[in-house]
Write an enzyme that holds these catalytic residues in place. Structure first.
Site, PDB file in Angstrom:
ATOM      1  N   GLU A   1       0.938  -1.514   0.149  1.00 50.48           N
ATOM      2  CA  GLU A   1      -0.297  -0.595  -0.669  1.00 50.48           C
ATOM      3  C   GLU A   1       0.598   1.376  -0.098  1.00 50.48           C
ATOM      4  O   GLU A   1       0.272   1.880  -0.801  1.00 50.48           O
ATOM      5  CB  GLU A   1      -0.797  -0.289   1.643  1.00 50.48           C
ATOM      6  N   ASP A   2       1.716   1.556   0.825  1.00 48.83           N
ATOM      7  CA  ASP A   2       2.383   2.268   1.102  1.00 48.83           C
ATOM      8  C   ASP A   2       3.979   2.937   0.625  1.00 48.83           C
ATOM      9  O   ASP A   2       4.662   3.725   0.252  1.00 48.83           O
ATOM     10  CB  ASP A   2       2.603   2.779   1.771  1.00 48.83           C
TER      11      ASP A   2
END
Ligand code: MN
Length: 724
Positions: free
Chosen positions: A76-77
């Protein structure tokens, strides 16, 4: 456990065969991926995944889950992709990380209770694997612990979501300490004053309660030792939020809460549990009605214990729970307690993902009422619903396989009726798209839109189906009443219908007579007889919507043709060509003059007959010319006429008579065609794509390929040479 070696040591202690190297590699991988990123606290980002992995290790999770804890925010990051994860850590871990990433994207907005329940179910359905949920819980727990660095607004939002969604989820999975810590952290953030006050009150009581625990421990242990048995007594303070919750729910003061502390007596085996119960009851007077045997009859979530309440030392009422070590670890850690490595077991990488789940399921099946817990622990395997959002964040539970119109009708019947399109997750989608968990659906409506019968193919829910059917029934009734009125006006004129006429026809109200008249249930002659009127001219019906008017399949009339209408039960009014053989054959019936108009863009089928010389590629040339005139072919038949001539019958779709004239003119221009004419009764039933049709179509396409655009001008055998 905030360092990687503490985590691997802990894992090694409960899982001697675990692949610690894998965990170390995941740590290095995550640290590299998150390099340069910081948390709100200014800590390096890796602190967070490390803490999550630590929580998972304290729950004795398997190494794939620990690795997932370390990697859970990378996709996600950071620039890491799921296939990177799969390449380095295998598909088991990749699937878990994917699951955590997916449910991380779902956010809860409404505070309605029912919505919260649906949302939890949606999380479970999305997670697919229980371990995904456990990682998510660990993630949320650490975020709650570090909430202090967030803005006030964020703290409240996250706390609310935690108390409504994640704490109950932890409870459902039986991981009680996680639930309790989450609730207390959320409570401290949401109700600051109440939290502080309660904390002070509790501290005042703590000393007395501790003394009771010590005395109880000595007394019970001595009694058991006389029988050669062991016991361990723990006093666990009820967590703050549950005290607060009870005070709110029961409208009582702090002083009126008796079960502030639950004393737990942990013994070696089940027999000792009952012996211990006997000893406690002989020492202190039991409170009637408070004994519960959850060993013989476990709670739905698998919890086992003996519960009792006694009037303890200094007349103080105390709650006591008696259980074995195994029951205790289950009571504390819930499903996570079952995640235990066994000596001699094959390496975790080779293990079946769902082995643990199966074991748990079997275990629960042996219990009396596995019910709710079992239903939820199998996650998506047994969740028969999909959970989708409205743009406002409201959640709707729909059956699996539901489509956009099901959603539209679930929102409101009128939204369904007027639905012209949908956006799913921001993208235009059509009515046949299946909905998935977490989809956000926006319905676009137009007041001009009406349901179509085709919609019935695209709905799954009874609600949508019934709404659509009801709409048609209502339309039919309205149309019937309107037609009925016209029939009356046209046949009886100003005289109208008297009560006497109604009585003679056996109707008690006008509308009902109009409806039945409009549906064709009452022969017009019967009406005329009842009203003593002689019929002088054909009836004239105008302005009927197309809903109930349909062109007959036998004679295929098109707008502009001389037509007559006749009612057919359940089908509405069927429009026939005046020259249709059916009109002649059914003379005595109620044929009605109607004013039949097409909606713009509506197409009608009609038959045409083409005669030509019997040449190769002829069909293709004629077919092309029909397409050139912007008409489409719905069905066709070929008849050989004595060797040199061919007769082709086409069922084509046109807008009106003018369009048909264009088509006929274009076909006449095809070399080799000798005659073209409309033929109403071509004998097609409207069911296209018969075997013969498929074969002739192949001929059509072959011809089209060969002839290209100007096939009509080319010599018949030119195509054949090209083919080679
Ligand atoms: Mn996280």
């Amino acid at each position: 456990m905030s360092r990687i070696f503490e985590i691997t040591e802990r894992v090694a202690s409960y899982a001697p065969k675990a692949d610690l190297d894998l965990i170390n590699r995941a740590y290095v991988f995550a640290a590299n991926a998150h390099a340069g990123q910081t948390r709100q606290s200014n800590d390096p980002y890796i602190v967070h995944p490390l803490a999550v992995a630590g929580i998972l290790a304290s729950l004795n999770m398997d190494e794939a889950t620990i690795v997932t804890g370390l990697l859970h925010d990378t996709v996600e990051d950071t620039h890491v992709s799921l296939s990177d994860i799969e390449q380095h850590f295998g598909s088991d871990v990749a699937q878990l990380v994917d699951g955590v990433t997916k449910i991380g994207k779902i956010h809860f907005h409404s505070s309605e209770h029912k919505q919260a329940e649906n949302f939890r179910k949606m999380l479970m359905a999305t997670a697919k694997d229980v371990r995904v949920l456990i990682v998510k819980l660990a993630d949320r727990l650490h975020n709650m612990r570090t909430l202090g660095f967030m803005s006030e607004r964020k703290r409240e939002a996250i706390s609310t979501e935690t108390i409504q969604i994640y704490a109950p989820l932890a409870h459902r999975l039986g991981i009680h300490w996680v639930r309790q810590e989450m609730e207390d952290l959320a409570f401290a953030n949401l109700e600051k004053e109440a939290y502080k006050e309660l904390l002070l009150q509790l501290q005042d009581r703590l000393e007395g309660l501790n003394q009771i625990r010590e005395r109880l421990e000595v007394i019970i242990q001595e009694a058991l030792q006389r029988q050669g048995l062991n016991a361990q007594v723990q006093g666990r303070m009820k967590h703050l939020y549950s005290i607060y919750d009870k005070m709110q729910r029961k409208h009582v003061d702090f002083d009126e809460i008796f079960d502030l502390v639950a004393f737990r007596v942990i013994v070696d085996d089940i027999t000792t549990c009952y012996q211990t119960l006997g000893i406690i009851h002989s020492l202190y007077r039991p409170v009637p009605g408070r004994f519960k045997d959850y060993i013989a009859l476990p709670k739905p979530n698998g919890y086992q214990s003996l519960h009792t309440a006694v009037i303890g030392p200094e007349n103080f009422r105390i709650e006591v729970q008696i259980r074995t070590e195994t029951m205790h670890s289950y009571a504390e850690d819930g499903v996570a307690a079952h995640w235990i490595y066994k000596e001699g077991e094959s390496s975790p990488g080779e293990r079946d993902n769902f082995k643990w789940l199966k074991q748990l399921t079997e275990l629960l099946q042996e219990t009396e009422s596995p019910g709710e817990f079992l239903e939820n622990v199998r996650l998506d395997l047994f969740v028969q619903e999909v959970y989708v959002f409205s743009p406002d964040g409201d959640i709707f539970a729909l059956p699996r396989g539901a489509r956009p119109l099901d959603f539209a009708y679930a929102v409101h019947t009128d939204i369904g009726h007027h639905c012209i399109g949908v956006r799913i997750n921001g993208e235009m989608s059509d009515f046949s798209t299946r909905l998935h968990n977490g989809d956000q659906i926006e319905v676009m409506t137009s007041p001009d839109q009406m349901p179509s019968r085709q919609w019935l193919q695209y709905v799954k829910t009874p609600r949508a189906r019934q709404s659509i059917r009801q709409w048609f029934r209502r339309q039919e009734k309205e149309t019937s009443v309107r037609i009925g009125k016209q029939v009356l006006r046209d046949s009886l004129g100003k005289a109208g219908v008297s009560n006497q006429v109604l009585q003679r026809l056996n109707y008690d109200n006008m509308e009902s007579l109009q409806e039945h008249l409009g549906r064709g249930d009452i022969p017009i002659q019967k009406l005329l007889d009842a009203a003593d009127v002689d019929r002088s001219k054909p009836l004239n019906i105008r302005g009927i919507t197309r809903t109930l008017m349909r062109a007959a399949d036998c004679c295929h009339p098109i707008p502009g043709d001389p037509v007559l209408g006749i009612f057919s039960a359940g089908k509405g009014m069927i429009i026939h060509h005046r020259k249709c053989t059916n009109v002649a054959e059914r003379k005595g019936e109620n044929w009605l003059e109607v004013n039949w108009q097409a909606q713009p863009g509506e197409l009608f089928k009609t038959g045409i007959e083409v005669r030509s010389h019997n040449e190769r590629g002829m069909l293709a040339r004629v077919s092309n010319s029909i397409a050139d005139a912007n008409a489409s072919i719905d069905d066709l038949k070929l008849h050989q006429k004595g060797g040199s001539m061919t007769e082709m019958l086409f069922l084509i779709e046109v807008e009106d008579r003018k369009h048909l004239a264009d088509v006929l003119r274009t076909i006449r221009g095809v070399p080799g065609v000798t005659r073209v004419q409309r033929r109403n009764q071509v004998g097609f039933t409207g069911q296209a794509a018969s075997r013969g049709f498929a074969e002739t179509l192949r001929d059509f396409f072959v011809g089209r390929q060969q002839g290209q655009k100007k096939s009509a001008q080319k010599k018949p055998d030119q195509g054949k040479t090209r083919k080679n």
